[in-house]
Motif scaffolding. Sequence first.
Motif, PDB file in Angstrom:
ATOM      1  N   GLN A   1      22.355  54.345  45.274  1.00  0.00           N
ATOM      2  CA  GLN A   1      21.093  55.079  45.251  1.00  0.00           C
ATOM      3  C   GLN A   1      20.191  54.501  44.172  1.00  0.00           C
ATOM      4  O   GLN A   1      20.496  54.576  42.984  1.00  0.00           O
ATOM      5  N   LEU A   2      19.076  53.926  44.614  1.00  0.00           N
ATOM      6  CA  LEU A   2      18.129  53.286  43.702  1.00  0.00           C
ATOM      7  C   LEU A   2      16.738  53.860  43.927  1.00  0.00           C
ATOM      8  O   LEU A   2      16.439  54.393  44.990  1.00  0.00           O
ATOM      9  N   CYS A   3      15.906  53.723  42.913  1.00  0.00           N
ATOM     10  CA  CYS A   3      14.505  54.114  43.083  1.00  0.00           C
ATOM     11  C   CYS A   3      13.636  53.186  42.247  1.00  0.00           C
ATOM     12  O   CYS A   3      14.091  52.573  41.287  1.00  0.00           O
ATOM     13  N   VAL A   4      12.390  53.074  42.643  1.00  0.00           N
ATOM     14  CA  VAL A   4      11.405  52.319  41.876  1.00  0.00           C
ATOM     15  C   VAL A   4      10.492  53.351  41.234  1.00  0.00           C
ATOM     16  O   VAL A   4       9.921  54.195  41.920  1.00  0.00           O
ATOM     17  N   ASP A   5      10.400  53.302  39.916  1.00  0.00           N
ATOM     18  CA  ASP A   5       9.619  54.282  39.186  1.00  0.00           C
ATOM     19  C   ASP A   5       8.575  53.573  38.338  1.00  0.00           C
ATOM     20  O   ASP A   5       8.744  52.422  37.951  1.00  0.00           O
ATOM     21  N   GLU A   6       7.520  54.284  38.059  1.00  0.00           N
ATOM     22  CA  GLU A   6       6.440  53.765  37.229  1.00  0.00           C
ATOM     23  C   GLU A   6       6.584  54.400  35.855  1.00  0.00           C
ATOM     24  O   GLU A   6       6.739  55.607  35.748  1.00  0.00           O
ATOM     25  N   GLN A   7       6.577  53.565  34.814  1.00  0.00           N
ATOM     26  CA  GLN A   7       6.683  54.081  33.457  1.00  0.00           C
ATOM     27  C   GLN A   7       5.520  53.563  32.634  1.00  0.00           C
ATOM     28  O   GLN A   7       5.007  52.483  32.886  1.00  0.00           O
ATOM     29  N   ILE A   8       5.129  54.347  31.659  1.00  0.00           N
ATOM     30  CA  ILE A   8       4.074  53.933  30.741  1.00  0.00           C
ATOM     31  C   ILE A   8       4.708  53.742  29.370  1.00  0.00           C
ATOM     32  O   ILE A   8       5.366  54.635  28.847  1.00  0.00           O
ATOM     33  N   CYS A   9       4.522  52.563  28.814  1.00  0.00           N
ATOM     34  CA  CYS A   9       4.983  52.258  27.465  1.00  0.00           C
ATOM     35  C   CYS A   9       3.761  52.388  26.562  1.00  0.00           C
ATOM     36  O   CYS A   9       2.881  51.527  26.582  1.00  0.00           O
ATOM     37  N   SER A  10       3.678  53.484  25.817  1.00  0.00           N
ATOM     38  CA  SER A  10       2.450  53.778  25.075  1.00  0.00           C
ATOM     39  C   SER A  10       2.194  52.757  23.980  1.00  0.00           C
ATOM     40  O   SER A  10       3.121  52.194  23.391  1.00  0.00           O
ATOM     41  N   THR A  11       0.914  52.509  23.736  1.00  0.00           N
ATOM     42  CA  THR A  11       0.503  51.547  22.719  1.00  0.00           C
ATOM     43  C   THR A  11      -0.915  51.852  22.252  1.00  0.00           C
ATOM     44  O   THR A  11      -1.692  52.466  22.977  1.00  0.00           O
ATOM     45  N   LYS A  12      -1.201  51.400  21.053  1.00  0.00           N
ATOM     46  CA  LYS A  12      -2.568  51.474  20.535  1.00  0.00           C
ATOM     47  C   LYS A  12      -3.153  50.065  20.419  1.00  0.00           C
ATOM     48  O   LYS A  12      -4.235  49.889  19.886  1.00  0.00           O
ATOM     49  N   ALA A  13      -2.416  49.085  20.911  1.00  0.00           N
ATOM     50  CA  ALA A  13      -2.851  47.688  20.818  1.00  0.00           C
ATOM     51  C   ALA A  13      -4.144  47.481  21.606  1.00  0.00           C
ATOM     52  O   ALA A  13      -4.406  48.177  22.587  1.00  0.00           O
ATOM     53  N   ARG A  14      -4.913  46.531  21.187  1.00  0.00           N
ATOM     54  CA  ARG A  14      -6.125  46.169  21.914  1.00  0.00           C
ATOM     55  C   ARG A  14      -5.768  45.011  22.832  1.00  0.00           C
ATOM     56  O   ARG A  14      -5.641  43.879  22.381  1.00  0.00           O
ATOM     57  N   ASN A  15      -5.585  45.334  24.096  1.00  0.00           N
ATOM     58  CA  ASN A  15      -5.117  44.339  25.048  1.00  0.00           C
ATOM     59  C   ASN A  15      -5.610  44.733  26.429  1.00  0.00           C
ATOM     60  O   ASN A  15      -5.656  45.911  26.770  1.00  0.00           O
ATOM     61  N   ASN A  16      -5.958  43.743  27.244  1.00  0.00           N
ATOM     62  CA  ASN A  16      -6.472  44.047  28.583  1.00  0.00           C
ATOM     63  C   ASN A  16      -5.366  44.443  29.568  1.00  0.00           C
ATOM     64  O   ASN A  16      -5.650  44.785  30.701  1.00  0.00           O
ATOM     65  N   LEU A  17      -4.115  44.441  29.147  1.00  0.00           N
ATOM     66  CA  LEU A  17      -3.020  44.908  30.002  1.00  0.00           C
ATOM     67  C   LEU A  17      -2.827  46.422  29.888  1.00  0.00           C
ATOM     68  O   LEU A  17      -2.130  47.021  30.678  1.00  0.00           O
ATOM     69  N   LYS A  18      -3.458  47.010  28.900  1.00  0.00           N
ATOM     70  CA  LYS A  18      -3.313  48.436  28.646  1.00  0.00           C
ATOM     71  C   LYS A  18      -4.003  49.228  29.753  1.00  0.00           C
ATOM     72  O   LYS A  18      -5.079  48.860  30.215  1.00  0.00           O
ATOM     73  N   ARG A  19      -3.370  50.309  30.196  1.00  0.00           N
ATOM     74  CA  ARG A  19      -3.916  51.164  31.257  1.00  0.00           C
ATOM     75  C   ARG A  19      -4.180  52.558  30.708  1.00  0.00           C
ATOM     76  O   ARG A  19      -3.513  53.012  29.777  1.00  0.00           O
ATOM     77  N   TYR A  20      -5.121  53.246  31.331  1.00  0.00           N
ATOM     78  CA  TYR A  20      -5.475  54.601  30.931  1.00  0.00           C
ATOM     79  C   TYR A  20      -5.021  55.582  31.994  1.00  0.00           C
ATOM     80  O   TYR A  20      -5.308  55.415  33.170  1.00  0.00           O
ATOM     81  N   ASN A  21      -4.280  56.603  31.584  1.00  0.00           N
ATOM     82  CA  ASN A  21      -3.851  57.652  32.504  1.00  0.00           C
ATOM     83  C   ASN A  21      -4.143  58.999  31.848  1.00  0.00           C
ATOM     84  O   ASN A  21      -3.409  59.427  30.958  1.00  0.00           O
ATOM     85  N   PRO A  22      -5.218  59.666  32.266  1.00  0.00           N
ATOM     86  CA  PRO A  22      -5.638  60.900  31.586  1.00  0.00           C
ATOM     87  C   PRO A  22      -4.669  62.063  31.747  1.00  0.00           C
ATOM     88  O   PRO A  22      -4.736  63.020  30.996  1.00  0.00           O
ATOM     89  N   LYS A  23      -3.735  61.981  32.694  1.00  0.00           N
ATOM     90  CA  LYS A  23      -2.825  63.087  32.955  1.00  0.00           C
ATOM     91  C   LYS A  23      -1.525  63.006  32.149  1.00  0.00           C
ATOM     92  O   LYS A  23      -0.652  63.838  32.315  1.00  0.00           O
ATOM     93  N   LYS A  24      -1.391  62.006  31.301  1.00  0.00           N
ATOM     94  CA  LYS A  24      -0.174  61.825  30.516  1.00  0.00           C
ATOM     95  C   LYS A  24      -0.410  62.246  29.063  1.00  0.00           C
ATOM     96  O   LYS A  24      -1.538  62.174  28.563  1.00  0.00           O
TER      97      LYS A  24
END
Length: 159
Positions: A79-102
């Motif tokens: 039994q496997l699943c693919v999950d989305e995780q957010i690794c929080s950061t304050k770094a200034r980087n264009n890979l950073k994503r914004y999720n207002p519900k977290k």
Amino acid sequence: MSLIHLPRVTKHWNYEIGTPFIKETMPANKFEKIRQFIHFNDNSKMPPREDPNADRLFKIRPILTKLNETCMQITLKSQLCVDEQICSTKARNNLKRYNPKKPKKWGYKIFVLCDTSGFAYSFEVESGAENIIEPGEPDLGAGIKIIGFILTTILRRCH
């Protein structure tokens, strides 16, 4: 350092507000030298941003690849699943994503193949390159493209 947040990394060695465990583990000068010279990929081989094969994770790609290879050596559960995780950061980087519900609204989005206990077998960091649509491919979104990549990894491993 990720548990005790200070305004700058060097503040961990500060006489008044420093972190005793860090000060006892390594001198500040040694840490700065390691930080200055540590590299995981040859910068001279990095393709320019305009190149269609450019990888935003080029500098750490060897580490990501090795971690994925090591994790995939472990026997997969049924039994496997693919999950989305957010690794929080304050770094200034264009890979950073914004999720207002977290609770931690800014971070790196990572798609992880894991089992029911949460053990990770494979992962992929969302870099934005997933949004590039090849000719003849349907536009299903970056998440679906990454999930397809992870599932392809499982299929290759099972056969």
